[in-house]
Design a protein around this motif. Structure first.
Motif, PDB file in Angstrom:
ATOM      1  N   LEU A 262       6.711 -11.242  -6.693  1.00 60.69           N
ATOM      2  CA  LEU A 262       7.853 -11.860  -7.362  1.00 60.69           C
ATOM      3  C   LEU A 262       8.325 -13.105  -6.622  1.00 60.69           C
ATOM      4  O   LEU A 262       8.636 -14.126  -7.231  1.00 60.69           O
ATOM      5  N   SER A 263       8.363 -13.018  -5.299  1.00 63.01           N
ATOM      6  CA  SER A 263       8.795 -14.175  -4.508  1.00 63.01           C
ATOM      7  C   SER A 263       7.828 -15.343  -4.674  1.00 63.01           C
ATOM      8  O   SER A 263       8.253 -16.504  -4.825  1.00 63.01           O
ATOM      9  N   TYR A 265       5.786 -15.945  -7.179  1.00 61.53           N
ATOM     10  CA  TYR A 265       5.803 -16.476  -8.540  1.00 61.53           C
ATOM     11  C   TYR A 265       7.078 -17.253  -8.818  1.00 61.53           C
ATOM     12  O   TYR A 265       7.057 -18.290  -9.503  1.00 61.53           O
ATOM     13  N   GLU A 266       8.180 -16.776  -8.278  1.00 68.03           N
ATOM     14  CA  GLU A 266       9.454 -17.455  -8.496  1.00 68.03           C
ATOM     15  C   GLU A 266       9.455 -18.850  -7.896  1.00 68.03           C
ATOM     16  O   GLU A 266      10.195 -19.738  -8.353  1.00 68.03           O
ATOM     17  N   ARG A 273       6.224 -21.609 -14.871  1.00 71.63           N
ATOM     18  CA  ARG A 273       6.691 -20.257 -15.192  1.00 71.63           C
ATOM     19  C   ARG A 273       7.017 -20.120 -16.681  1.00 71.63           C
ATOM     20  O   ARG A 273       6.876 -19.052 -17.263  1.00 71.63           O
ATOM     21  N   ARG A 294      15.244  -6.809  -9.063  1.00 72.87           N
ATOM     22  CA  ARG A 294      14.678  -8.154  -9.065  1.00 72.87           C
ATOM     23  C   ARG A 294      13.937  -8.429 -10.374  1.00 72.87           C
ATOM     24  O   ARG A 294      13.989  -9.543 -10.909  1.00 72.87           O
ATOM     25  N   ALA A 298      14.640 -11.460 -13.054  1.00 74.26           N
ATOM     26  CA  ALA A 298      13.579 -12.376 -13.487  1.00 74.26           C
ATOM     27  C   ALA A 298      13.410 -12.345 -15.003  1.00 74.26           C
ATOM     28  O   ALA A 298      13.162 -13.388 -15.627  1.00 74.26           O
ATOM     29  N   TRP A 303      11.283 -15.789 -17.016  1.00 74.05           N
ATOM     30  CA  TRP A 303       9.925 -16.049 -16.539  1.00 74.05           C
ATOM     31  C   TRP A 303       9.125 -14.778 -16.241  1.00 74.05           C
ATOM     32  O   TRP A 303       8.010 -14.844 -15.691  1.00 74.05           O
ATOM     33  N   HIS A 376       1.570 -17.678  -3.076  1.00 69.41           N
ATOM     34  CA  HIS A 376       2.132 -18.695  -3.971  1.00 69.41           C
ATOM     35  C   HIS A 376       1.139 -19.829  -4.209  1.00 69.41           C
ATOM     36  O   HIS A 376       0.910 -20.246  -5.356  1.00 69.41           O
TER      37      HIS A 376
END
Length: 423
Positions: A262-263, A265-266, A273, A294, A298, A303, A376
């Motif tokens: 999640l981190s 992708y964010e 996104r 979380r 999101a 996203w 990432h």
């Protein structure tokens, strides 16, 4: 053994039993197979047991086949599943089906006093029921073998209860720590689902190399590439379009590393996104409340989509429709979703630890699962690099040809024959 050589050698493991001596009298092959893992909805171990049992029932070289589950004999465990087509179409993620039911065994395994009671009573019940069985091999596809008056085989899927106990409920870890050593003291031969776990068994448990065989898993033929015209009607029901999302499939729990996903992708640009939202398919795991919070944030931001349960036939279409499959798990015994994604004709990012490089076989982009920045960057590049994507899809489809449930069953029967001849 490095990852590339291990991946090439799934069908010819260094510990593979040889054929029986030509001209020698063949002993009858009589089997007792533990069917306790065949409880709906099927999990990864249940899927393995199902595919194996289905093929053992069809083999002419098995003289007698009996099934044993939780202290009782079972006539036909597949017929008794009562799951309709569910068991024929789903995957390691079968627990993600529209039944929405958690395995009662999984629920009970979190109750310490009940685990302790079974731990105390189970061995005596099994010994009483099995003491009269003669001339047979006992195979447990799910770790534990009871006291048995003949050779025994255990399939060990991973050693996560030893290496990562923090990812399991305390009652489950305590049960594994109490019961697994008893199996190790008596089992004749061990099967592991990857070379990685085989090496861990040898190193961590001091197990003799000639008594452990790595046999890889298979994928269902329903996981295959599909055209946009086929995908669009199925995906539209979820508000998705072919090639318009990234995908993760697995239980939402610590070992699967969803928080770092999640981190990572964010941190993608907003436009990316919006173009390719992240889709999560997975049941609720242990201690995942903060992760689900979380996920909700999101989803509210637009996203992410969380598809907790899917109708039984839709998962293969969700796989085949994704632009990128991401599986950054911290530890796996095999990692069947990686094989399912490659079989579906989509590029894969996965971790460079435990069994995952072995399963990927050089066809996936590998990352350090603990490095959010590296994950990432890999997602950023993989979504945009068309040359890499075409290469990864082709390599993945080639690699996926190695994952066969028929081969898994064939090699398992060879182990049965080996321990029968040695006994």
């Amino acid at each position: 053994m490095d990852a590339d050589s291990a991946s090439r050698d799934f069908a010819v493991d260094a510990s593979k039993p040889g054929s029986r001596t030509a001209g020698a009298a063949l002993k009858p092959l009589n089997l007792v197979v533990a069917s306790d893992a065949l409880t709906p909805p099927l999990t990864g171990i249940g899927r393995y047991a199902f595919e194996l049992v289905k093929r053992l029932q069809a083999r002419p070289d098995i003289d007698e086949l009996r099934f044993y589950s939780f202290g009782r004999w079972v006539e036909d465990p597949i017929d008794q599943l009562d799951m309709g087509d569910h068991v024929r179409e789903d995957s390691e993620a079968a627990k993600l089906s529209n039944t929405g039911r958690k395995s009662w065994r999984s629920t009970l395994s979190k109750i310490p006093w009940l685990v302790k009671a079974y731990q105390l009573a189970g061995p005596s019940i099994n010994a009483l029921r099995l003491q009269s069985v003669k001339g047979a091999v006992f195979h447990s596809p799910n770790y534990f073998v009871p006291r048995f008056p003949g050779p025994t085989i255990s399939t060990t899927h991973d050693l996560s209860h030893m290496r990562y106990p923090e990812f399991h409920p305390e009652a489950r870890v305590n049960y594994m720590n109490a019961m697994f050593p008893k199996t190790l003291r008596t089992v004749s031969h061990m099967i592991t689902v990857s070379h990685s776990v085989r090496q861990q068994v040898i190193e961590d448990l001091g197990w003799p190399e000639d008594r452990v065989t790595a046999i890889g898993l298979g994928t269902d033929p329903c996981f295959m590439p599909r055209g946009t015209d086929v995908l669009s009607p199925r995906l539209a029901a979820y508000g998705l379009r072919a090639g318009g999302y990234s995908l993760f499939v697995g239980t939402i729990e610590g070992r699967k590393n969803v928080d770092r996903l999640l981190s990572a992708y964010e941190a993608l640009p907003v436009a990316m996104r919006e173009e390719w939202p992240l889709v999560l398919v997975g049941d609720t795991g242990w201690r995942s409340d903060q992760t689900h919070e979380r996920i909700r944030r999101a989803e509210a931001a637009g996203w992410l989509r969380y598809l907790k349960f899917l109708p039984q036939g839709d998962l293969p279409y969700i796989y085949a429709g994704t632009r990128l499959f991401i599986y950054p798990s911290i530890y796996e015994g095999f990692g069947l979703p990686i094989a399912e994604a490659m079989s579906s004709g989509v590029p894969v990012i996965t971790s460079k630890v435990s069994s995952m490089p072995e399963v990927a076989g050089g066809a996936a982009r590998l990352i350090d699962p603990l490095d959010v920045d590296e994950l990432h960057q890999a997602i950023l590049e993989s979504l945009q690099d068309e040359d890499w994507r075409h290469q990864a899809i082709a390599a993945g489809l080639e690699r996926a040809r190695d994952f066969s449930w028929d081969t898994c069953a064939d090699r398992t029967v060879e182990v049965y024959k080996l321990v029968t001849d040695r006994w």
